[in-house]
Scaffold this active site. Structure first.
Site, PDB file in Angstrom:
ATOM      1  N   GLU A 287      69.508 115.898  26.495  1.00  0.00           N
ATOM      2  CA  GLU A 287      70.381 115.903  27.682  1.00  0.00           C
ATOM      3  C   GLU A 287      70.134 117.264  28.337  1.00  0.00           C
ATOM      4  O   GLU A 287      70.356 118.292  27.710  1.00  0.00           O
ATOM      5  CB  GLU A 287      71.863 115.805  27.276  1.00  0.00           C
ATOM      6  CG  GLU A 287      72.204 114.699  26.294  1.00  0.00           C
ATOM      7  CD  GLU A 287      72.016 113.320  26.871  1.00  0.00           C
ATOM      8  OE1 GLU A 287      72.120 113.168  28.099  1.00  0.00           O
ATOM      9  OE2 GLU A 287      71.733 112.395  26.087  1.00  0.00           O
ATOM     10  N   CYS A 321      76.835 120.968  33.485  1.00  0.00           N
ATOM     11  CA  CYS A 321      75.588 120.292  33.864  1.00  0.00           C
ATOM     12  C   CYS A 321      75.854 119.367  35.049  1.00  0.00           C
ATOM     13  O   CYS A 321      74.977 119.092  35.848  1.00  0.00           O
ATOM     14  CB  CYS A 321      75.038 119.521  32.678  1.00  0.00           C
ATOM     15  SG  CYS A 321      76.223 118.378  31.991  1.00  0.00           S
TER      16      CYS A 321
END
Ligand code: NAP
Length: 515
Positions: A287, A321
């Site tokens: 990720e 993020c």
């Protein structure tokens, strides 16, 4: 065993004086605990090392949060052996048996919630609301992965034939390496480790060097929950010394990574170089970063859009993020919306998270310098309308910073900055907005504000991201409600907080028995 349906853990009501008082007590308690040493944990035993690394409070950078012992390659070697040994018994349990450990850990986290929030405020520079949100997410991961794992005991239903019984069973992969970032020091550590172990694997956990003490608290919880020795081996250390070593190790079956694109790609490369004696192809779940954005049409509710843009850009100082660091705005409402965004941003109080300020510090000097460099680039690429001047004298504070009239090809429109910097860009229509939105190498989160049904339909097809929000901010995806994860350079495509993610850590065996 019947398990209650999943329910997201409720956010704390900070307007309630009792809750405020409880947190203030926890902040005092944690302050009294600062500066302790934390050893490695291998095969359930504490391991002390010569080398130690201090972790600091980003809001007051002379304050040491704790000293973390640092693993060497030898320690990693022992940890891999310990994990391999623990795997024998752990992998033979049912998914349901393992799920019980996660449910127990969730209970302990709920009990220690206030204290854990305080640790995050000190070590990661979060404010009360952000730290509380992260706490909820950590608890949700445990509750959700436990429930989803139980479904794996069923395997998959197969076509039946007379005289033969066919079974489809999920099996764990083996020994995994979990490498976590600093920005969600509890939730991501919990989600990544919980998902890997509940599926029957044994792991080495290497937390980010900037937030290892919160990770050590996670280890205390898993220990109290009774997770057997060797199932989670705690090996904080320098990525330069042990990173490639653990990822490239012959006996590592998989790597679960969350962090930057640059490190994710390097890990992918190292993991996929097969070395003599390695029997499997390593699985890499990564990720990674994002360059997320919000597209706004002229039909949108502009107050809602301004609020969504400001929250997405500056929540946790833009260090998510999912942070929305670009707003791409229809020209007919551009000036009006820019005024609203600027107005709201000016009201955000900058200061330490202990006093629950809206915008706290960025994580360290290197982040401070990198963001400051991007602010200088922004001054060339657009017009500075708010912020711009950081102050690192006590903590690493950078005020929310906005540039307007930025062109679509500008660097601050395309590169992940990971700080409180927002670029505003004008487009002739929403179609053009989608093109500008897609013009990065990432594909993590995006949002569209509009009251036009056709545009919503088009956005579903055309906005290239793993998590799309319509008329809402692009941050704050909830476990089970909005399974999370991106593609392209944002990740390998699985979704956290969901069954999907668990399938990353198993392979299947089909067994046909003839009668
Ligand atoms: P990072 O610098 O990539 O570090 C992440 C982890 O990788 C840390 O534990 C780091 O250890 C370790 N590491 C560094 N080099 C390594 C190597 N060669 N081999 C093995 N491990 C290595 O990222 P970060 O600064 O911690 O986190 C911020 C980034 O994470 C941003 O790009 C953000 O977008 C991304 N992120 C993505 C998601 C998502 O769900 N997509 C969620 C959160 C964050 P050290 O700390 O010891 O260097």
């Amino acid at each position: 065993m019947p398990v209650a349906p999943f329910k997201n853990d409720a956010p704390t009501d900070w307007s309630n004086i009792e809750n405020q008082e409880e947190l203030k007590k926890s902040l005092e308690f944690v302050k009294s605990e600062l500066g302790k040493e934390y050893p490695l944990i291998i095969a359930g035993k504490e391991v002390s090392t010569e080398k130690k690394l201090a972790s600091y409070n980003p809001a007051s950078h002379k304050e040491v949060i704790g000293y973390m012992h640092q693993a060497s390659q030898d320690d990693v070697e022992h940890a891999i052996t310990a994990a391999r040994t623990a795997f024998e018994d752990w992998s033979s349990l049912t998914f349901q048996e393992r799920a019980l450990y996660l449910f127990k850990a969730a209970k302990i986290m709920k009990r220690r919630k206030s204290e854990l929030i305080a640790w995050q405020i000190y070590e990661a520079g979060k404010n009360w609301t952000e730290a509380d949100g992260e706490m909820n997410e950590a608890i949700d991961f445990l509750e959700m992965y436990g429930r989803k794992a139980i479904e794996l005991d069923e395997g998959q239903k197969l076509v039946s034939l007379p005289g033969i019984e066919n079974r489809f069973e999920y099996k764990p992969l083996g020994v995994g390496v979990i490498i976590t970032p600093w920005n969600f020091p509890l939730a991501i550590v919990t989600g990544m480790t919980g998902s890997a172990i509940v599926t029957g694997n044994a792991v080495l956990l290497k937390p980010a060097s900037l937030t290892p003490v919160v990770a050590a608290k996670f280890m205390e919880i898993m220990d109290e929950a009774g997770v057997p020795d060797g199932v989670i081996n705690f090996v904080p250390g320098s990525s330069g010394e042990i990173g490639d070593y653990m990822v490239g190790h012959r006996d590592t079956n998989f790597v679960s990574f969350t962090g930057s694109k640059e490190v994710g790609l390097q890990i992918d490369e190292v993991a996929h170089t097969r070395i003599p004696g390695q029997r499997w192809i390593k699985r890499v779940v990564a990720e990674m970063g994002g360059k997320n954005g919000v597209v706004v049409d002229e039909s949108a509710d502009l107050d809602a859009a301004a609020k969504g843009i400001v929250t997405s850009a500056f929540g946790y100082q833009g260090q998510k993020c999912s942070a929305g660091s670009r707003a791409i705005i229809h020209e007919n409402i551009y000036d009006e919306l820019v005024d609203k965004i600027v107005e709201q941003t000016k009201n955000l109080q900058v200061g330490s998270g202990t006093e629950n300020n809206a915008v706290g510090p960025v994580i360290d000097d290197s982040a401070f310098n990198k963001i400051t460099e991007y602010i200088e680039i922004g001054k060339e690429e657009g017009e500075l309308v708010v912020g711009g001047e950081g102050d690192a004298s006590e903590g690493y504070f950078i005020p929310p910073t906005i540039f307007k009239d930025v062109s679509p090809g500008a660097r601050i429109m395309k590169e992940e900055i990971f700080g409180p910097v927002l670029a505003l860009c004008k487009v002739a229509n929403v179609e053009e907005g989608f093109e500008v939105y897609n013009d990065t190498e990432f594909g993590l989160t995006g949002a569209l504000y509009t009251n036009n049904r056709e545009q919503i339909r088009a956005a579903r097809q055309k906005m290239d991201c793993g998590n799309l929000f319509i008329n809402g901010k692009c941050t704050g995806a909830l476990v089970g409600v909005q399974p999370f994860g991106g593609y392209y350079m944002s990740g390998t495509g699985s979704k956290t907080g969901n069954l999907d993610y668990l399938l990353s850590f198993v392979h299947a065996k089909t067994i046909a028995e003839n009668f």
